[in-house]
Design a protein around this motif. Sequence first.
Motif, short mmCIF file in Angstrom:
data_model
loop_
_atom_site.label_atom_id
_atom_site.label_comp_id
_atom_site.label_asym_id
_atom_site.label_seq_id
_atom_site.Cartn_x
_atom_site.Cartn_y
_atom_site.Cartn_z
N PHE A 1 33.55 46.44 33.96
CA PHE A 1 33.85 46.99 32.65
C PHE A 1 35.08 47.90 32.72
O PHE A 1 35.97 47.85 31.85
CB PHE A 1 32.65 47.78 32.11
CG PHE A 1 32.89 48.41 30.77
CD1 PHE A 1 32.79 47.66 29.62
CD2 PHE A 1 33.21 49.75 30.67
CE1 PHE A 1 33.02 48.24 28.37
CE2 PHE A 1 33.44 50.35 29.44
CZ PHE A 1 33.34 49.59 28.29
N PHE A 2 35.14 48.72 33.76
CA PHE A 2 36.26 49.64 33.97
C PHE A 2 37.57 48.85 34.09
O PHE A 2 38.57 49.18 33.44
CB PHE A 2 36.01 50.45 35.25
CG PHE A 2 37.13 51.37 35.64
CD1 PHE A 2 37.22 52.64 35.11
CD2 PHE A 2 38.08 50.97 36.56
CE1 PHE A 2 38.25 53.50 35.48
CE2 PHE A 2 39.11 51.80 36.94
CZ PHE A 2 39.20 53.07 36.39
N LEU A 3 37.56 47.79 34.88
CA LEU A 3 38.76 46.99 35.09
C LEU A 3 39.19 46.25 33.82
O LEU A 3 40.36 46.26 33.44
CB LEU A 3 38.54 45.99 36.22
CG LEU A 3 38.63 46.54 37.65
CD1 LEU A 3 38.20 45.48 38.65
CD2 LEU A 3 40.04 47.01 37.95
N LEU A 4 38.22 45.60 33.16
CA LEU A 4 38.54 44.83 31.97
C LEU A 4 39.06 45.73 30.85
O LEU A 4 40.06 45.40 30.19
CB LEU A 4 37.31 44.05 31.50
CG LEU A 4 36.86 42.90 32.40
CD1 LEU A 4 35.52 42.34 31.93
CD2 LEU A 4 37.92 41.80 32.42
N ALA A 5 38.38 46.86 30.64
CA ALA A 5 38.80 47.78 29.57
C ALA A 5 40.17 48.36 29.85
O ALA A 5 41.03 48.44 28.96
CB ALA A 5 37.76 48.89 29.41
N GLY B 1 40.02 37.33 39.15
CA GLY B 1 40.76 38.34 39.90
C GLY B 1 42.26 38.13 39.81
O GLY B 1 43.03 39.10 39.64
N THR B 2 42.70 36.88 39.90
CA THR B 2 44.13 36.58 39.80
C THR B 2 44.67 36.95 38.42
O THR B 2 45.75 37.54 38.29
CB THR B 2 44.39 35.09 40.07
OG1 THR B 2 43.91 34.76 41.38
CG2 THR B 2 45.87 34.77 39.97
N LEU B 3 43.90 36.62 37.37
CA LEU B 3 44.33 36.95 36.01
C LEU B 3 44.45 38.45 35.83
O LEU B 3 45.44 38.95 35.26
CB LEU B 3 43.33 36.37 35.00
CG LEU B 3 43.59 36.69 33.53
CD1 LEU B 3 44.92 36.11 33.09
CD2 LEU B 3 42.45 36.16 32.65
N LEU B 4 43.45 39.19 36.28
CA LEU B 4 43.48 40.64 36.16
C LEU B 4 44.68 41.24 36.90
O LEU B 4 45.36 42.14 36.39
CB LEU B 4 42.19 41.25 36.70
CG LEU B 4 40.93 41.07 35.86
CD1 LEU B 4 39.70 41.57 36.62
CD2 LEU B 4 41.06 41.80 34.54
N PHE B 5 44.96 40.72 38.10
CA PHE B 5 46.07 41.28 38.87
C PHE B 5 47.41 40.93 38.25
O PHE B 5 48.32 41.76 38.23
CB PHE B 5 46.01 40.77 40.31
CG PHE B 5 47.08 41.38 41.19
CD1 PHE B 5 47.01 42.72 41.56
CD2 PHE B 5 48.16 40.62 41.61
CE1 PHE B 5 48.00 43.29 42.34
CE2 PHE B 5 49.16 41.19 42.39
CZ PHE B 5 49.07 42.52 42.77
N VAL B 6 47.56 39.72 37.74
CA VAL B 6 48.82 39.31 37.11
C VAL B 6 49.12 40.18 35.89
O VAL B 6 50.23 40.69 35.71
CB VAL B 6 48.79 37.82 36.73
CG1 VAL B 6 49.97 37.47 35.83
CG2 VAL B 6 48.82 36.94 37.98
N VAL B 7 48.10 40.36 35.04
CA VAL B 7 48.29 41.17 33.83
C VAL B 7 48.56 42.63 34.21
O VAL B 7 49.46 43.28 33.65
CB VAL B 7 47.06 41.07 32.90
CG1 VAL B 7 47.21 42.02 31.71
CG2 VAL B 7 46.87 39.64 32.42
N SER B 8 47.80 43.15 35.16
CA SER B 8 47.99 44.54 35.59
C SER B 8 49.35 44.75 36.23
O SER B 8 50.03 45.75 35.97
CB SER B 8 46.89 44.94 36.58
OG SER B 8 45.61 44.84 36.00
#
Length: 225
Positions: A23-27, A191-198
């Motif tokens: 939740f922390f990461l997505l938000a 994980g890849t999607l989160l890292f690319v966006v971040s």
Amino acid sequence: MRVARENIGKRLFSFSGVIPLGFFLLAHTWANASALRGQEAYVHTVDALTHLPLLVVLEILLVWIPLAYHAIYGLWLLRTALPAQAPYSRRLAVTNRVSAIVALAFIVWHVWAYRVAAARGLDPHAFYATLAWHLSSTWHAFPVRAVLYLVGLAATIFHFALGAWGYGVTSGFLATKREKRRAAFGALALGTLLFVVSSATVVSLATGLELSSAPESSTPCTPQK
């Protein structure tokens, strides 16, 4: 009786590292990604979040307390020898521990440097400027903060994705080999999607580039030495 308590503690430890951290990461990824559209979009998103009813209470109960338990229990586990922990190989278990230590340091630093400042009443416009200034600063022409931020993000996302897959296996949700393989690819994709966006958000803040701006109209932040 002691074994039963340890099993419960480990199950809570695993669970508290999946849902709250996820939740922390997505938000945070969603909120910070608004910076890709510029300062005003970021300020609007942050302002909308701060006006959510019972936001602080929900964050404390659903995110910070579970994450604190996960961190404290994890630090206690560091005192013990590291066996090959099913479903992880020994090498993957070591990598998971290293990523956990880096992720903990990153989250503590991030909360102290930014969330505490926001809680003290820092204006969202000033918050955006501070974040952009920190990430664009350099030491001998090297963007130390931005690189450390990317390393912290990579470790946190890796720890979450691997932990989510491992929790699914150990809890019995992923029983067959096919389910485990599909879940592994799903965790890798998320994980890849989160890292690319971040990463795109960090680069945007560090350079001043915006998705909504033409290349010739963007004004990068001047690196601070």
